[in-house]
Write a protein that holds these residues in place. Structure first.
Motif, PDB file in Angstrom:
ATOM      1  N   ILE A  10      55.989  -4.792  79.257  1.00 51.27           N
ATOM      2  CA  ILE A  10      54.840  -3.918  79.825  1.00 51.27           C
ATOM      3  C   ILE A  10      53.545  -3.882  78.922  1.00 51.27           C
ATOM      4  O   ILE A  10      53.675  -3.736  77.693  1.00 51.27           O
ATOM      5  CB  ILE A  10      55.342  -2.456  79.572  1.00 51.27           C
ATOM      6  CG1 ILE A  10      56.926  -2.525  80.549  1.00 51.27           C
ATOM      7  CG2 ILE A  10      54.458  -1.493  80.131  1.00 51.27           C
ATOM      8  CD1 ILE A  10      57.571  -1.115  80.030  1.00 51.27           C
ATOM      9  N   PRO A  11      52.414  -4.042  79.443  1.00 44.39           N
ATOM     10  CA  PRO A  11      51.124  -4.241  78.655  1.00 44.39           C
ATOM     11  C   PRO A  11      50.957  -3.023  77.981  1.00 44.39           C
ATOM     12  O   PRO A  11      50.823  -1.842  78.317  1.00 44.39           O
ATOM     13  CB  PRO A  11      49.940  -4.284  79.976  1.00 44.39           C
ATOM     14  CG  PRO A  11      50.804  -4.750  81.069  1.00 44.39           C
ATOM     15  CD  PRO A  11      52.275  -4.242  81.114  1.00 44.39           C
ATOM     16  N   GLY A  12      51.080  -3.129  76.546  1.00 45.37           N
ATOM     17  CA  GLY A  12      50.813  -1.799  75.561  1.00 45.37           C
ATOM     18  C   GLY A  12      52.157  -1.258  75.843  1.00 45.37           C
ATOM     19  O   GLY A  12      52.029   0.096  75.189  1.00 45.37           O
ATOM     20  N   GLY A  13      53.284  -1.729  75.997  1.00 47.89           N
ATOM     21  CA  GLY A  13      54.329  -0.940  76.292  1.00 47.89           C
ATOM     22  C   GLY A  13      54.995  -0.226  74.972  1.00 47.89           C
ATOM     23  O   GLY A  13      55.404   0.996  75.128  1.00 47.89           O
ATOM     24  N   MET A  14      54.799  -0.702  74.043  1.00 44.75           N
ATOM     25  CA  MET A  14      55.264  -0.096  72.515  1.00 44.75           C
ATOM     26  C   MET A  14      54.598   1.053  72.310  1.00 44.75           C
ATOM     27  O   MET A  14      55.037   2.060  71.517  1.00 44.75           O
ATOM     28  CB  MET A  14      55.282  -1.399  71.487  1.00 44.75           C
ATOM     29  CG  MET A  14      56.054  -0.698  70.328  1.00 44.75           C
ATOM     30  SD  MET A  14      57.985  -0.623  70.546  1.00 44.75           S
ATOM     31  CE  MET A  14      58.317  -2.438  70.968  1.00 44.75           C
ATOM     32  N   MET A  15      53.240   1.172  72.790  1.00 48.07           N
ATOM     33  CA  MET A  15      52.387   2.355  72.756  1.00 48.07           C
ATOM     34  C   MET A  15      52.546   3.393  73.759  1.00 48.07           C
ATOM     35  O   MET A  15      52.805   4.369  73.566  1.00 48.07           O
ATOM     36  CB  MET A  15      51.109   1.951  72.400  1.00 48.07           C
ATOM     37  CG  MET A  15      49.740   3.172  72.434  1.00 48.07           C
ATOM     38  SD  MET A  15      50.007   4.241  71.034  1.00 48.07           S
ATOM     39  CE  MET A  15      48.536   5.127  71.668  1.00 48.07           C
ATOM     40  N   LEU A  16      52.349   2.689  74.972  1.00 49.58           N
ATOM     41  CA  LEU A  16      52.212   3.605  76.166  1.00 49.58           C
ATOM     42  C   LEU A  16      53.564   4.106  76.716  1.00 49.58           C
ATOM     43  O   LEU A  16      53.499   5.447  77.222  1.00 49.58           O
ATOM     44  CB  LEU A  16      51.648   2.936  77.286  1.00 49.58           C
ATOM     45  CG  LEU A  16      50.131   2.267  77.068  1.00 49.58           C
ATOM     46  CD1 LEU A  16      49.819   1.475  78.183  1.00 49.58           C
ATOM     47  CD2 LEU A  16      49.129   3.476  76.697  1.00 49.58           C
ATOM     48  N   VAL A 297      45.135  -0.666  82.418  1.00 45.39           N
ATOM     49  CA  VAL A 297      44.319  -1.415  83.450  1.00 45.39           C
ATOM     50  C   VAL A 297      43.766  -2.852  82.559  1.00 45.39           C
ATOM     51  O   VAL A 297      43.958  -3.905  83.085  1.00 45.39           O
ATOM     52  CB  VAL A 297      43.217  -0.710  83.908  1.00 45.39           C
ATOM     53  CG1 VAL A 297      42.172  -1.812  84.743  1.00 45.39           C
ATOM     54  CG2 VAL A 297      43.578   0.485  84.908  1.00 45.39           C
ATOM     55  N   THR A 298      43.247  -2.645  81.528  1.00 41.28           N
ATOM     56  CA  THR A 298      42.642  -3.740  80.864  1.00 41.28           C
ATOM     57  C   THR A 298      43.525  -4.609  80.055  1.00 41.28           C
ATOM     58  O   THR A 298      43.454  -5.891  80.152  1.00 41.28           O
ATOM     59  CB  THR A 298      41.650  -3.244  79.500  1.00 41.28           C
ATOM     60  OG1 THR A 298      42.453  -2.613  78.846  1.00 41.28           O
ATOM     61  CG2 THR A 298      40.386  -2.598  80.198  1.00 41.28           C
ATOM     62  N   SER A 299      44.929  -4.230  79.712  1.00 44.32           N
ATOM     63  CA  SER A 299      45.794  -5.038  79.198  1.00 44.32           C
ATOM     64  C   SER A 299      46.419  -5.905  80.499  1.00 44.32           C
ATOM     65  O   SER A 299      46.951  -6.953  80.143  1.00 44.32           O
ATOM     66  CB  SER A 299      47.087  -4.245  78.591  1.00 44.32           C
ATOM     67  OG  SER A 299      46.475  -3.484  77.555  1.00 44.32           O
ATOM     68  N   ILE A 300      46.462  -5.365  81.660  1.00 45.26           N
ATOM     69  CA  ILE A 300      46.930  -6.248  82.978  1.00 45.26           C
ATOM     70  C   ILE A 300      45.772  -7.361  83.318  1.00 45.26           C
ATOM     71  O   ILE A 300      45.820  -8.523  83.649  1.00 45.26           O
ATOM     72  CB  ILE A 300      47.229  -5.349  83.921  1.00 45.26           C
ATOM     73  CG1 ILE A 300      48.339  -4.453  83.717  1.00 45.26           C
ATOM     74  CG2 ILE A 300      47.552  -6.147  85.341  1.00 45.26           C
ATOM     75  CD1 ILE A 300      48.783  -3.507  84.843  1.00 45.26           C
ATOM     76  N   LEU A 301      44.459  -6.574  83.539  1.00 45.07           N
ATOM     77  CA  LEU A 301      43.408  -7.352  84.131  1.00 45.07           C
ATOM     78  C   LEU A 301      42.963  -8.736  83.181  1.00 45.07           C
ATOM     79  O   LEU A 301      42.487  -9.784  83.534  1.00 45.07           O
ATOM     80  CB  LEU A 301      42.527  -6.478  84.644  1.00 45.07           C
ATOM     81  CG  LEU A 301      42.919  -5.793  85.868  1.00 45.07           C
ATOM     82  CD1 LEU A 301      41.792  -5.139  86.486  1.00 45.07           C
ATOM     83  CD2 LEU A 301      43.395  -6.861  86.926  1.00 45.07           C
ATOM     84  N   VAL A 302      42.562  -8.116  81.772  1.00 44.62           N
ATOM     85  CA  VAL A 302      41.956  -9.174  80.813  1.00 44.62           C
ATOM     86  C   VAL A 302      42.970 -10.610  80.509  1.00 44.62           C
ATOM     87  O   VAL A 302      42.047 -11.517  80.863  1.00 44.62           O
ATOM     88  CB  VAL A 302      41.523  -8.220  79.660  1.00 44.62           C
ATOM     89  CG1 VAL A 302      41.422  -9.269  78.651  1.00 44.62           C
ATOM     90  CG2 VAL A 302      40.654  -7.286  79.530  1.00 44.62           C
ATOM     91  N   PRO A 303      44.157 -10.604  80.582  1.00 45.80           N
ATOM     92  CA  PRO A 303      44.655 -11.898  80.521  1.00 45.80           C
ATOM     93  C   PRO A 303      44.550 -12.630  81.683  1.00 45.80           C
ATOM     94  O   PRO A 303      44.536 -13.904  81.469  1.00 45.80           O
ATOM     95  CB  PRO A 303      46.077 -11.467  80.161  1.00 45.80           C
ATOM     96  CG  PRO A 303      46.229 -10.261  79.531  1.00 45.80           C
ATOM     97  CD  PRO A 303      45.113  -9.372  80.083  1.00 45.80           C
ATOM     98  N   ILE A 304      44.530 -12.139  82.830  1.00 50.33           N
ATOM     99  CA  ILE A 304      44.510 -12.714  84.271  1.00 50.33           C
ATOM    100  C   ILE A 304      43.153 -13.272  84.360  1.00 50.33           C
ATOM    101  O   ILE A 304      42.786 -14.369  84.460  1.00 50.33           O
ATOM    102  CB  ILE A 304      44.631 -11.727  85.366  1.00 50.33           C
ATOM    103  CG1 ILE A 304      46.364 -11.343  85.298  1.00 50.33           C
ATOM    104  CG2 ILE A 304      44.561 -12.532  86.891  1.00 50.33           C
ATOM    105  CD1 ILE A 304      46.466 -10.240  86.132  1.00 50.33           C
TER     106      ILE A 304
END
Length: 333
Positions: A10-16, A297-304
């Motif tokens: 999960i993008p940023g999962g350990m925090m979110l 949102v940025t954790s998902i889109l920026v790598p793509i």
């Protein structure tokens, strides 16, 4: 059970994920911390002390010895990100009320939310992207991105734009744990290794504590706006970062786009600022929800987007015939 592996997907999962668990607890059982008291209450409400330890360990983990290439690249990206957030603050400060917009589709949007979403890069996300699509030196540029962590940059932007006034000792207090850790970590390699390990360990703890200050009703209200703000962060910060990376950093823009995310730690900044300046308290909860949405949102889109950009740049360089190379054989330049 592969709980950690699931969180890592999960993008940023350990925090979110801990943050949303805390938000669920706070939404449906807001007095549970007081009910249990003692250590449980401290864990649920201890955002500031947990973050203080995290900042200390973050500082201790930074090695002052870095190559000039790494410093130039990371310095370019960090200063550009901060400069963009500063300009956005000046412009937004002319139109948005201090407590943020209270009604309509843009309810919850404030200068505090905009700055917190734009002034910090997700260093871990950046490093992982550049290890795949960049050079070793570009991947190492995350070292200075750690300096953005915490409320100091947000405080500086608010102060220099005239949107808030902070006493000098507040600035010292915000950076002191980080600096003490930085000094100790560079005086003793063993201390840097020892404290540096705790940086990732503490993330779910302050995520859970921070979540216990959020009402999920606010997140639902800012859902679509949070998605749009996350996209805006990539566009508004990404374009200047790409240009700075190409013109100053000596790259092809890939590192700039990879740095256009919102850091998970930025979620804590609105509430920290509000604790120091109560006039921001009315905007802090909505700002926290918006920044949390930006992180996702940025954790998902920026790598793509970075993957597509890197591939496009590779194709743009092309393959041209080189003298002495036989027909059908080419060398990429």
């Amino acid at each position: 059970m592969a709980i950690k592996k699931t969180l890592d997907r999960i993008p940023g999962g350990m925090m979110l994920v801990p943050l949303f668990i805390g938000a669920i607890v706070h939404t449906f059982w807001p007095d549970s911390g007081k009910y249990f008291g003692s250590f449980t209450n401290g864990l649920m409400t201890g955002t500031v002390p947990i973050l203080a330890v995290w900042f200390f360990c973050m500082g201790a983990g930074i090695d002052i010895r870095a190559t000039g290439t790494v410093l130039r690249k990371s310095g370019t990206l960090v200063l550009t990100k901060i400069a963009v957030a500063w300009i956005v603050a000046i412009i937004a400060g002319q139109f948005l009320p201090e407590g943020g917009i209270q009604t309509g589709f843009f309810a919850g949007l404030s200068v505090l939310a905009l700055i917190a979403a734009m002034d910090m890069t997700n260093g871990g996300l950046y490093a992982s992207i550049m290890q795949q699509y960049g050079t070793k030196e570009e991947a190492g540029a995350f070292v200075l991105m750690s300096l953005e962590s915490g409320p100091l940059v947000t405080m500086l932007i608010l102060g220099t734009t005239g949107l808030a006034a902070f006493e000098p000792h507040h600035f010292v207090g915000a950076v002191l744990p980080f600096m003490i850790g930085f000094i100790l970590g560079n005086l003793d390699h063993d201390l840097r290794e020892f404290f540096g390990k705790a940086t990732h360990t503490l993330i779910p703890f302050f995520g859970f504590a921070l979540g216990n200050s959020i009402d999920l009703g606010v997140i639902l209200q800012t859902g679509l706006l949070g998605i749009l703000l996350g996209i805006a962060v990539i566009i508004v910060t990404g374009i200047p970062l790409i240009l700075a990376d190409k013109w100053i950093g000596g790259g092809n823009g890939t590192a700039g786009l990879a740095a256009s995310s919102t850091a998970g730690a930025a979620v804590a900044n609105p509430m920290i600022i509000a604790n120091m300046k109560p006039e921001f308290m009315s905007a802090a909860q909505s700002a926290t929800a918006l920044v949390a949405a930006c992180v996702i949102v940025t954790s998902i889109l920026v790598p793509i987007l970075t993957a597509y950009w890197a591939d496009w740049m590779k194709k743009r360089r092309g393959s041209v015939p080189v003298q002495g190379v036989g027909p059908g054989q080419e060398r990429t330049v």
